[in-house]
Scaffold this active site. Structure first.
Site, PDB file in Angstrom:
ATOM      1  N   HIS A 306       0.847  -1.189   0.000  1.00  0.00           N
ATOM      2  CA  HIS A 306       0.000   0.000   0.000  1.00  0.00           C
ATOM      3  C   HIS A 306       0.883   1.240   0.000  1.00  0.00           C
ATOM      4  CE1 HIS A 306      -3.140   2.838   1.114  1.00  0.00           C
ATOM      5  NE2 HIS A 306      -3.975   1.920   0.661  1.00  0.00           N
ATOM      6  N   ASP A 363      -7.975  -5.344   0.156  1.00  0.00           N
ATOM      7  CA  ASP A 363      -8.489  -6.223  -0.896  1.00  0.00           C
ATOM      8  C   ASP A 363      -8.121  -7.687  -0.695  1.00  0.00           C
ATOM      9  OD1 ASP A 363      -9.663  -4.147  -2.348  1.00  0.00           O
ATOM     10  OD2 ASP A 363      -7.730  -3.591  -3.192  1.00  0.00           O
TER      11      ASP A 363
HETATM   12  N1  ACO Z   1       4.154  -7.731  -4.683  1.00  0.00           N
HETATM   13  C1  ACO Z   1       5.487  -7.690  -4.884  1.00  0.00           C
HETATM   14  N2  ACO Z   1       6.232  -6.554  -4.785  1.00  0.00           N
HETATM   15  C2  ACO Z   1       5.590  -5.429  -4.474  1.00  0.00           C
HETATM   16  C3  ACO Z   1       4.195  -5.389  -4.233  1.00  0.00           C
HETATM   17  C4  ACO Z   1       3.479  -6.594  -4.356  1.00  0.00           C
HETATM   18  N3  ACO Z   1       2.156  -6.621  -4.155  1.00  0.00           N
HETATM   19  N4  ACO Z   1       3.814  -4.115  -3.946  1.00  0.00           N
HETATM   20  C5  ACO Z   1       4.932  -3.380  -3.988  1.00  0.00           C
HETATM   21  N5  ACO Z   1       6.002  -4.167  -4.305  1.00  0.00           N
HETATM   22  C6  ACO Z   1       7.406  -3.727  -4.400  1.00  0.00           C
HETATM   23  C7  ACO Z   1       7.622  -2.961  -5.699  1.00  0.00           C
HETATM   24  O1  ACO Z   1       8.053  -3.805  -6.748  1.00  0.00           O
HETATM   25  C8  ACO Z   1       8.687  -1.969  -5.286  1.00  0.00           C
HETATM   26  O2  ACO Z   1       9.925  -2.639  -5.292  1.00  0.00           O
HETATM   27  P1  ACO Z   1      11.296  -1.821  -5.646  1.00  0.00           P
HETATM   28  O3  ACO Z   1      11.456  -0.829  -4.533  1.00  0.00           O
HETATM   29  O4  ACO Z   1      12.339  -2.906  -5.643  1.00  0.00           O
HETATM   30  O5  ACO Z   1      11.072  -1.188  -6.977  1.00  0.00           O
HETATM   31  C9  ACO Z   1       8.354  -1.662  -3.816  1.00  0.00           C
HETATM   32  O6  ACO Z   1       7.645  -2.812  -3.339  1.00  0.00           O
HETATM   33  C10 ACO Z   1       7.469  -0.429  -3.658  1.00  0.00           C
HETATM   34  O7  ACO Z   1       6.323  -0.594  -4.483  1.00  0.00           O
HETATM   35  P2  ACO Z   1       5.703   0.564  -5.360  1.00  0.00           P
HETATM   36  O8  ACO Z   1       4.886  -0.030  -6.466  1.00  0.00           O
HETATM   37  O9  ACO Z   1       6.760   1.539  -5.750  1.00  0.00           O
HETATM   38  O10 ACO Z   1       4.766   1.239  -4.258  1.00  0.00           O
HETATM   39  P3  ACO Z   1       3.536   2.142  -4.527  1.00  0.00           P
HETATM   40  O11 ACO Z   1       3.256   2.842  -3.265  1.00  0.00           O
HETATM   41  O12 ACO Z   1       3.743   2.961  -5.765  1.00  0.00           O
HETATM   42  O13 ACO Z   1       2.351   1.093  -4.904  1.00  0.00           O
HETATM   43  C11 ACO Z   1       0.607  -0.458  -4.696  1.00  0.00           C
HETATM   44  C12 ACO Z   1       1.411   0.646  -4.008  1.00  0.00           C
HETATM   45  C13 ACO Z   1       0.133   0.007  -6.089  1.00  0.00           C
HETATM   46  C14 ACO Z   1      -0.648  -0.760  -3.868  1.00  0.00           C
HETATM   47  C15 ACO Z   1       1.476  -1.734  -4.833  1.00  0.00           C
HETATM   48  O14 ACO Z   1       1.870  -2.180  -3.553  1.00  0.00           O
HETATM   49  C16 ACO Z   1       0.773  -2.858  -5.593  1.00  0.00           C
HETATM   50  O15 ACO Z   1       0.812  -2.868  -6.830  1.00  0.00           O
HETATM   51  N6  ACO Z   1       0.120  -3.811  -4.871  1.00  0.00           N
HETATM   52  C17 ACO Z   1      -0.625  -4.865  -5.513  1.00  0.00           C
HETATM   53  C18 ACO Z   1      -1.978  -4.320  -6.000  1.00  0.00           C
HETATM   54  C19 ACO Z   1      -2.925  -4.053  -4.861  1.00  0.00           C
HETATM   55  O16 ACO Z   1      -3.117  -4.869  -3.971  1.00  0.00           O
HETATM   56  N7  ACO Z   1      -3.584  -2.890  -4.932  1.00  0.00           N
HETATM   57  C20 ACO Z   1      -4.594  -2.486  -3.938  1.00  0.00           C
HETATM   58  C21 ACO Z   1      -4.088  -1.396  -3.051  1.00  0.00           C
HETATM   59  S1  ACO Z   1      -5.262  -0.949  -1.837  1.00  0.00           S
HETATM   60  C22 ACO Z   1      -6.378  -0.049  -2.689  1.00  0.00           C
HETATM   61  O17 ACO Z   1      -6.084   0.707  -3.568  1.00  0.00           O
HETATM   62  C23 ACO Z   1      -7.706  -0.180  -2.340  1.00  0.00           C
END
Ligand code: ACO
Length: 431
Positions: A306, A363
């Site tokens: 998140h 979620d």
């Molecule tokens: N699985 C594996 N790796 C992950 C995940 C995941 N679910 N989420 C983040 N990471 C990693 C990224 O690859 C990134 O790695 P890096 O630093 O080596 O590049 C690091 O963790 C940070 O992630 P970002 O995508 O930069 O974080 P951001 O804050 O932009 O994204 C998000 C947050 C979109 C929710 C992300 O965690 C994600 O895609 N999760 C899966 C989708 C999801 O569950 N979305 C629902 C969110 S809650 C809502 O909106 C209601």
């Protein structure tokens, strides 16, 4: 505490005000930055940008705290209901019994939709994604109520808010019924909000159907947990679209589209697909945790991570605790719940997830309850939208009533070609 922050650049500097919120969050107010320096800030994804001041929702992502108007979601789930939370978010205070009764009555009064709207459902393909239908039909409400969509008229705003909260469940149930070829059910205003929705979704004309109060309560709780989450992608969309003074139906319709994406509300649908896939593949959760860590593999653990929470998402904690209760009540033994629990355990003990502070989000477990109740996977994000409606409306209203609010219009740093002369077609070569 400091009252200004100094920004130095080239051989100059500028003092900018530091502001502090009621929970001691601090921000540099850069409103005067470009005017004084010709410099803008660059913050792709807005991770460091406060787009507004807001009194609606407080999140402490490090401690896993979520409060609406100062009340914790745990407290509201224990003692309140979704309609009261709608009132709280939109009006700022808990209602008296009489005010709540009036508010609830006004919502019930608006549950029906114009009969012509039913015809839309015949024109869309029967397998259309219900989020597309929801967004389209919500936007089309602006043509059914053309005489009352002035975003600056308090009466128009009030009635539009009732219409949106009331009609979204009717619109949502119509898309489900159409997709399975069943007749549409009219709303029943003798039922509470969540029971009415369940009734429209699952009643068929040839059999008796009684809403199970425990299931209605569980759905109501899920709506409370989705009701607001400050400046997330869809709420920021409502504010941005609304800031142009587009009507409220248009702004909410845009928010529904923003919510649809798999990185936002669409993740609840993706979680179930992922769990089903893991189950079919033999239930080896470790393999999928490894996939998620592999930079060469685009796979992410859906329902994990998140932007704001770097700790347990309090909503996920509450929903998880309800999963067993609801599944037991319904007599459902879902192998996906076991896979989800194993996945959570493996991920939470894995260094990659620990270092990046990736925890289950709202979620991760919600879909297991929706599925047990009988909602098809395609409808999961629609359920999120129903819950999020009061949050969108509260933010839209707060933005519109702020005399300092301006059209949302970020700047950019241009990195394209500098000026060049037009090249006639016959002189162009392949590059
Ligand atoms: N699985 C594996 N790796 C992950 C995940 C995941 N679910 N989420 C983040 N990471 C990693 C990224 O690859 C990134 O790695 P890096 O630093 O080596 O590049 C690091 O963790 C940070 O992630 P970002 O995508 O930069 O974080 P951001 O804050 O932009 O994204 C998000 C947050 C979109 C929710 C992300 O965690 C994600 O895609 N999760 C899966 C989708 C999801 O569950 N979305 C629902 C969110 S809650 C809502 O909106 C209601």
């Amino acid at each position: 505490m400091d009252k200004t922050a100094k920004i130095s650049y080239d051989d100059k500097s500028i003092d900018l005000p530091l502001i502090t919120g009621t929970e001691n969050e601090r921000a540099i107010d850069i409103a005067a930055l470009r005017g004084s320096t010709k410099i803008v800030t660059l913050d792709p994804g807005y991770g460091n940008t406060g787009s507004c001041k807001s009194e609606i929702t407080y999140i402490d992502g490090e401690k896993g705290i979520l409060r609406y108007r100062g009340y914790s979601v745990e407290d509201l789930c224990e003692n309140s209901n979704f309609i009261e939370v709608c009132y709280l978010l939109i009006h700022g205070e808990l209602p008296t019994a009489e005010t709540l009764e009036q508010f609830s009555h006004k919502i019930s009064n608006h549950t029906m939709v114009h009969e012509d709207i039913r015809k839309f459902y015949d024109a869309f393909p029967s397998h259309a994604h219900p989020m597309a239908l929801l967004s389209s039909v919500v936007c089309s409400l602006s043509v059914f109520y053309q005489d009352s969509i002035n975003p600056t008229d308090p009466n128009d705003v009030e009635i539009s808010i009732f219409r949106l909260i009331a009609k979204i469940t009717t619109i949502a149930s119509y898309s489900y019924k159409t997709s399975i070829g069943q007749p549409l059910n009219y709303p029943d205003n003798s039922l509470d909000y969540s029971s009415n929705f369940l009734n429209m979704m699952f009643r068929i004309p040839c059999e008796d159907y009684e809403v199970d109060p425990d299931i209605a309560k569980a759905l109501d709780l899920l709506f409370i947990l989705h009701a607001d989450h400050e400046q997330n992608c869809s709420t920021s969309t409502v504010r941005l679209v609304g800031s142009s003074q587009a009507n409220i139906f248009a702004a909410v319709s845009a928010a529904i589209c923003a919510l649809w994406g798999p990185r936002h509300g669409g993740a609840n649908q993706e979680v179930i697909k992922m769990l089903e896939w893991i189950n079919k593949d033999g239930g080896n959760v470790k393999k999928y945790v490894e996939f998620a860590k592999d930079r060469e593999n685009p796979f992410r653990l859906m329902g994990f991570g998140h932007r704001v929470y770097k700790n347990f998402d309090p909503r996920a904690r509450i929903i998880k605790s309800y999963c067993d209760k609801i599944l037991n009540k319904l007599g459902v033994n879902d192998p996906l719940l076991d896979i989800a629990k194993q996945l959570e355990e493996v991920a939470l003990n894995d260094d990659y997830f620990k270092e990046k502070k990736l925890y289950p989000n709202v979620d991760f477990y919600s879909g297991i309850i929706y599925r047990a109740i009988g909602f098809p996977v395609d409808m999961f994000t629609v359920l999120f939208a129903i819950g999020r409606m009061p949050g969108w409306l509260a933010h839209w209203k707060e933005m519109m009533s702020d005399p300092k609010s301006k059209i949302g219009r970020p700047r950019q740093i241009y990195t394209g070609s500098t000026e060049r002369k037009y090249i006639p077609m016959h002189k162009r070569t392949e590059s």
